[in-house]
Each structure stands twice: as C-alpha cells, then as structure tokens.
Scaffold this motif. Structure first.
Motif, PDB file in Angstrom:
ATOM      1  N   LYS A  53      21.554   6.042   3.332  1.00 13.14           N
ATOM      2  CA  LYS A  53      21.911   4.701   2.823  1.00 13.14           C
ATOM      3  C   LYS A  53      21.749   3.649   3.911  1.00 13.14           C
ATOM      4  O   LYS A  53      21.311   2.533   3.650  1.00 13.14           O
ATOM      5  CB  LYS A  53      23.351   4.700   2.289  1.00 13.14           C
ATOM      6  CG  LYS A  53      23.520   5.425   0.991  1.00 13.14           C
ATOM      7  CD  LYS A  53      24.988   5.420   0.572  1.00 13.14           C
ATOM      8  CE  LYS A  53      25.213   6.413  -0.542  1.00 13.14           C
ATOM      9  NZ  LYS A  53      26.632   6.623  -0.818  1.00 13.14           N
ATOM     10  N   GLN A  54      22.122   4.002   5.132  1.00 16.50           N
ATOM     11  CA  GLN A  54      21.982   3.077   6.253  1.00 16.50           C
ATOM     12  C   GLN A  54      20.515   2.739   6.490  1.00 16.50           C
ATOM     13  O   GLN A  54      20.159   1.580   6.724  1.00 16.50           O
ATOM     14  CB  GLN A  54      22.608   3.679   7.507  1.00 16.50           C
ATOM     15  CG  GLN A  54      22.567   2.764   8.702  1.00 16.50           C
ATOM     16  CD  GLN A  54      23.193   3.404   9.935  1.00 16.50           C
ATOM     17  OE1 GLN A  54      23.383   4.607  10.003  1.00 16.50           O
ATOM     18  NE2 GLN A  54      23.503   2.587  10.921  1.00 16.50           N
ATOM     19  N   ALA A  55      19.648   3.739   6.428  1.00 15.81           N
ATOM     20  CA  ALA A  55      18.210   3.499   6.609  1.00 15.81           C
ATOM     21  C   ALA A  55      17.681   2.576   5.514  1.00 15.81           C
ATOM     22  O   ALA A  55      16.860   1.696   5.777  1.00 15.81           O
ATOM     23  CB  ALA A  55      17.448   4.822   6.614  1.00 15.81           C
ATOM     24  N   GLN A  56      18.184   2.752   4.300  1.00 19.28           N
ATOM     25  CA  GLN A  56      17.757   1.875   3.204  1.00 19.28           C
ATOM     26  C   GLN A  56      18.250   0.450   3.428  1.00 19.28           C
ATOM     27  O   GLN A  56      17.506  -0.507   3.213  1.00 19.28           O
ATOM     28  CB  GLN A  56      18.249   2.413   1.868  1.00 19.28           C
ATOM     29  CG  GLN A  56      17.685   1.639   0.682  1.00 19.28           C
ATOM     30  CD  GLN A  56      18.044   2.267  -0.644  1.00 19.28           C
ATOM     31  OE1 GLN A  56      19.041   2.974  -0.765  1.00 19.28           O
ATOM     32  NE2 GLN A  56      17.222   2.013  -1.647  1.00 19.28           N
ATOM     33  N   LYS A  57      19.485   0.308   3.892  1.00 15.69           N
ATOM     34  CA  LYS A  57      20.032  -1.035   4.201  1.00 15.69           C
ATOM     35  C   LYS A  57      19.211  -1.734   5.270  1.00 15.69           C
ATOM     36  O   LYS A  57      19.012  -2.942   5.235  1.00 15.69           O
ATOM     37  CB  LYS A  57      21.485  -0.927   4.687  1.00 15.69           C
ATOM     38  CG  LYS A  57      22.509  -1.095   3.642  1.00 15.69           C
ATOM     39  CD  LYS A  57      23.881  -1.141   4.321  1.00 15.69           C
ATOM     40  CE  LYS A  57      24.969  -1.032   3.297  1.00 15.69           C
ATOM     41  NZ  LYS A  57      26.296  -0.985   3.908  1.00 15.69           N
ATOM     42  N   LEU A  58      18.728  -0.953   6.230  1.00 23.46           N
ATOM     43  CA  LEU A  58      17.909  -1.511   7.317  1.00 23.46           C
ATOM     44  C   LEU A  58      16.507  -1.886   6.842  1.00 23.46           C
ATOM     45  O   LEU A  58      15.766  -2.535   7.572  1.00 23.46           O
ATOM     46  CB  LEU A  58      17.808  -0.513   8.476  1.00 23.46           C
ATOM     47  CG  LEU A  58      19.084  -0.252   9.259  1.00 23.46           C
ATOM     48  CD1 LEU A  58      18.899   0.942  10.206  1.00 23.46           C
ATOM     49  CD2 LEU A  58      19.494  -1.491  10.046  1.00 23.46           C
ATOM     50  N   GLY A  59      16.135  -1.444   5.637  1.00 23.76           N
ATOM     51  CA  GLY A  59      14.811  -1.740   5.108  1.00 23.76           C
ATOM     52  C   GLY A  59      13.751  -0.719   5.499  1.00 23.76           C
ATOM     53  O   GLY A  59      12.558  -0.971   5.363  1.00 23.76           O
ATOM     54  N   ALA A  60      14.188   0.450   5.956  1.00 29.43           N
ATOM     55  CA  ALA A  60      13.243   1.477   6.406  1.00 29.43           C
ATOM     56  C   ALA A  60      12.650   2.284   5.258  1.00 29.43           C
ATOM     57  O   ALA A  60      11.595   2.893   5.415  1.00 29.43           O
ATOM     58  CB  ALA A  60      13.925   2.420   7.393  1.00 29.43           C
ATOM     59  N   LYS A  86       0.801  -1.224   0.000  1.00 23.86           N
ATOM     60  CA  LYS A  86       0.000   0.000   0.000  1.00 23.86           C
ATOM     61  C   LYS A  86       0.835   1.276   0.000  1.00 23.86           C
ATOM     62  O   LYS A  86       0.350   2.338  -0.380  1.00 23.86           O
ATOM     63  CB  LYS A  86      -0.910   0.021   1.238  1.00 23.86           C
ATOM     64  CG  LYS A  86      -1.926  -1.088   1.251  1.00 23.86           C
ATOM     65  CD  LYS A  86      -2.744  -1.038   2.512  1.00 23.86           C
ATOM     66  CE  LYS A  86      -3.772  -2.141   2.438  1.00 23.86           C
ATOM     67  NZ  LYS A  86      -4.043  -2.816   3.628  1.00 23.86           N
ATOM     68  N   VAL A  87       2.076   1.170   0.473  1.00 21.61           N
ATOM     69  CA  VAL A  87       2.898   2.353   0.713  1.00 21.61           C
ATOM     70  C   VAL A  87       4.275   2.193   0.067  1.00 21.61           C
ATOM     71  O   VAL A  87       4.903   1.149   0.196  1.00 21.61           O
ATOM     72  CB  VAL A  87       3.067   2.570   2.237  1.00 21.61           C
ATOM     73  CG1 VAL A  87       4.057   3.672   2.532  1.00 21.61           C
ATOM     74  CG2 VAL A  87       1.733   2.860   2.902  1.00 21.61           C
ATOM     75  N   THR A  88       4.724   3.241  -0.596  1.00 26.51           N
ATOM     76  CA  THR A  88       6.112   3.331  -1.054  1.00 26.51           C
ATOM     77  C   THR A  88       6.786   4.387  -0.203  1.00 26.51           C
ATOM     78  O   THR A  88       6.276   5.508  -0.066  1.00 26.51           O
ATOM     79  CB  THR A  88       6.184   3.727  -2.543  1.00 26.51           C
ATOM     80  OG1 THR A  88       5.497   2.750  -3.314  1.00 26.51           O
ATOM     81  CG2 THR A  88       7.629   3.822  -3.015  1.00 26.51           C
ATOM     82  N   ARG A  89       7.932   4.044   0.388  1.00 32.25           N
ATOM     83  CA  ARG A  89       8.646   4.927   1.306  1.00 32.25           C
ATOM     84  C   ARG A  89       9.889   5.487   0.620  1.00 32.25           C
ATOM     85  O   ARG A  89      10.769   4.733   0.235  1.00 32.25           O
ATOM     86  CB  ARG A  89       9.054   4.155   2.559  1.00 32.25           C
ATOM     87  CG  ARG A  89       7.875   3.507   3.284  1.00 32.25           C
ATOM     88  CD  ARG A  89       8.290   2.313   4.123  1.00 32.25           C
ATOM     89  NE  ARG A  89       8.890   1.290   3.265  1.00 32.25           N
ATOM     90  CZ  ARG A  89       9.713   0.342   3.701  1.00 32.25           C
ATOM     91  NH1 ARG A  89      10.027   0.260   4.963  1.00 32.25           N
ATOM     92  NH2 ARG A  89      10.212  -0.535   2.855  1.00 32.25           N
ATOM     93  N   ILE A  90       9.949   6.812   0.482  1.00 38.07           N
ATOM     94  CA  ILE A  90      11.106   7.488  -0.094  1.00 38.07           C
ATOM     95  C   ILE A  90      11.832   8.185   1.043  1.00 38.07           C
ATOM     96  O   ILE A  90      11.234   8.967   1.784  1.00 38.07           O
ATOM     97  CB  ILE A  90      10.685   8.517  -1.166  1.00 38.07           C
ATOM     98  CG1 ILE A  90       9.955   7.828  -2.326  1.00 38.07           C
ATOM     99  CG2 ILE A  90      11.904   9.251  -1.719  1.00 38.07           C
ATOM    100  CD1 ILE A  90       8.496   8.003  -2.286  1.00 38.07           C
ATOM    101  N   GLY A  91      13.105   7.905   1.189  1.00 36.82           N
ATOM    102  CA  GLY A  91      13.877   8.485   2.279  1.00 36.82           C
ATOM    103  C   GLY A  91      14.779   9.611   1.820  1.00 36.82           C
ATOM    104  O   GLY A  91      15.305   9.598   0.711  1.00 36.82           O
ATOM    105  N   HIS A  92      14.947  10.588   2.693  1.00 33.71           N
ATOM    106  CA  HIS A  92      15.865  11.701   2.448  1.00 33.71           C
ATOM    107  C   HIS A  92      16.466  12.127   3.777  1.00 33.71           C
ATOM    108  O   HIS A  92      15.759  12.231   4.790  1.00 33.71           O
ATOM    109  CB  HIS A  92      15.131  12.887   1.815  1.00 33.71           C
ATOM    110  CG  HIS A  92      15.968  14.124   1.727  1.00 33.71           C
ATOM    111  ND1 HIS A  92      16.931  14.296   0.755  1.00 33.71           N
ATOM    112  CD2 HIS A  92      16.003  15.234   2.504  1.00 33.71           C
ATOM    113  CE1 HIS A  92      17.512  15.471   0.938  1.00 33.71           C
ATOM    114  NE2 HIS A  92      16.968  16.058   1.996  1.00 33.71           N
ATOM    115  N   ASP A  93      17.764  12.360   3.763  1.00 34.64           N
ATOM    116  CA  ASP A  93      18.449  12.892   4.944  1.00 34.64           C
ATOM    117  C   ASP A  93      19.592  13.769   4.463  1.00 34.64           C
ATOM    118  O   ASP A  93      20.181  13.504   3.411  1.00 34.64           O
ATOM    119  CB  ASP A  93      18.985  11.756   5.829  1.00 34.64           C
ATOM    120  CG  ASP A  93      19.347  12.237   7.220  1.00 34.64           C
ATOM    121  OD1 ASP A  93      18.509  12.061   8.131  1.00 34.64           O
ATOM    122  OD2 ASP A  93      20.453  12.802   7.391  1.00 34.64           O
TER     123      ASP A  93
END
Length: 185
Positions: free
Chosen positions: A41-48, A27-34
């Motif tokens: 990159k660490q958050a993406q590796k963690l699957g967040a 239902k949700v696509t999560r796009i991260g920015h920091d």
C-alpha cells in the motif's frame, strides 16, 4: 494496450523500479505485490505501482513481465509457486538473490521456459551512502547512471535479452553482459 509488469517485492529496489517506470504510464501498467500488505500500500501511495494485488496469482495473472525483486528465499518460494504460469508469452527477470541457485530451481520447475534473464542493478552514485532498504527511501532515479548487469543462461531467449535492454534504457542505466556465476561471485 499497455505492457503489464508485475513487481514482486516492494522494498527500495522494487519501489524504485516502479517509480522509474512511472515515466512510461502510457506504455506500462505496474502491478505491485509484497508479502507485507502495508508495504505494498505504501508503494502504491508513493506512485510506484498502478495497483496492488495481495494474491500472488492475481498479481501475475495478466502480466507480460514478472520482476522478482525479493530476497533469495522469497524469490525461490514464489518461483516454485508460479512455475505453471511461466508460459511462452511471459518474461521473468530476477533482480535479487543468488543467480545460480535461482537458475537451478527454474530449470527444475520449468525446464522449457526460456524467457528469463538474471539482473543485478547498481545504484546511482549520488545514493551510494544510502543504507536503508525501506520503500520510503525509494527514488525514481535510484538506478540512473548506474549499471544493469544482464546475465543469461544457454536457455535465455534473445527476446528476453532485448526486453532487458529496453528495461535498462527505461531505468537510465548502462548495461554489462555477464553470466550468473560471475554475478554470484
């Protein structure tokens, strides 16, 4: 089609929200920015997050909801930067910072924007003694059993409030309705 959420700020709060929303990948696509690309990159590796965008404009480009999980000064700078992107089809929830100040700046830069609420999350009682804000301490259940304080302004739309209630349900938190001044207190 999935609901796209941009999570801006990937410390323990943003990363934990992303991890919790991972249960709803259909239902949700999560796009991260920091601001720190290594943290993103660490958050993406963690699957967040499903993907990382280092450019703020690209992070929010096709999103339906912007979650500002940054310290106050960063949230205010990003708010000023993205003011023209706050359109009728987009929602904005600020999770960190001073609510009254945020609302003043929002009214200044986007006076007609109504799809906004202030949020404050309390942690799962099992993690009350955790003091680190590092992303590696993030947990999918960091807010489960806690509370989401939802603060509205006279301009907050009922749709934004309903979306905040849905987010609280997804994070498995209780809800308390309040106003921004109370949250700042």
């Amino acid at each position: 089609m999935t609901f796209q959420i941009a999570i801006l700020g990937l410390d323990i709060i943003g990363t934990s929200i992303g991890l919790s929303l991972g249960e709803y990948k259909d239902k949700v696509t999560r796009i991260g920015h920091d601001r720190d690309p290594d943290r993103a990159k660490q958050a993406q590796k963690l699957g967040a997050v499903d993907r990382v965008e280092n450019n703020l404009n690209q992070a929010i480009d096709a999103c339906d909801l912007i979650l500002l999980c940054e310290p106050n000064d960063e949230s205010l700078a990003d708010l000023r930067h993205m003011a023209s992107d706050l359109v009728e089809t987009r929602y904005l929830f600020d999770v960190g910072g001073t609510k009254s100040q945020f609302n003043e700046v929002l009214h200044e830069v986007a006076p007609d924007f109504k799809h906004h609420v202030n949020l404050y999350l309390t942690v799962n009682p099992a993690y009350l003694e955790e003091t680190s804000v590092s992303p590696e301490k993030a947990r999918a259940d960091l807010f489960a059993g806690g509370l989401m304080f939802i603060a509205t302004t006279p301009r907050s739309s009922s749709e934004a409030v309903e979306l905040a209630e849905t987010l609280a349900s997804m994070l498995k938190t209780g809800m308390v309705f309040t106003d921004p001044v109370e949250l700042d207190g």
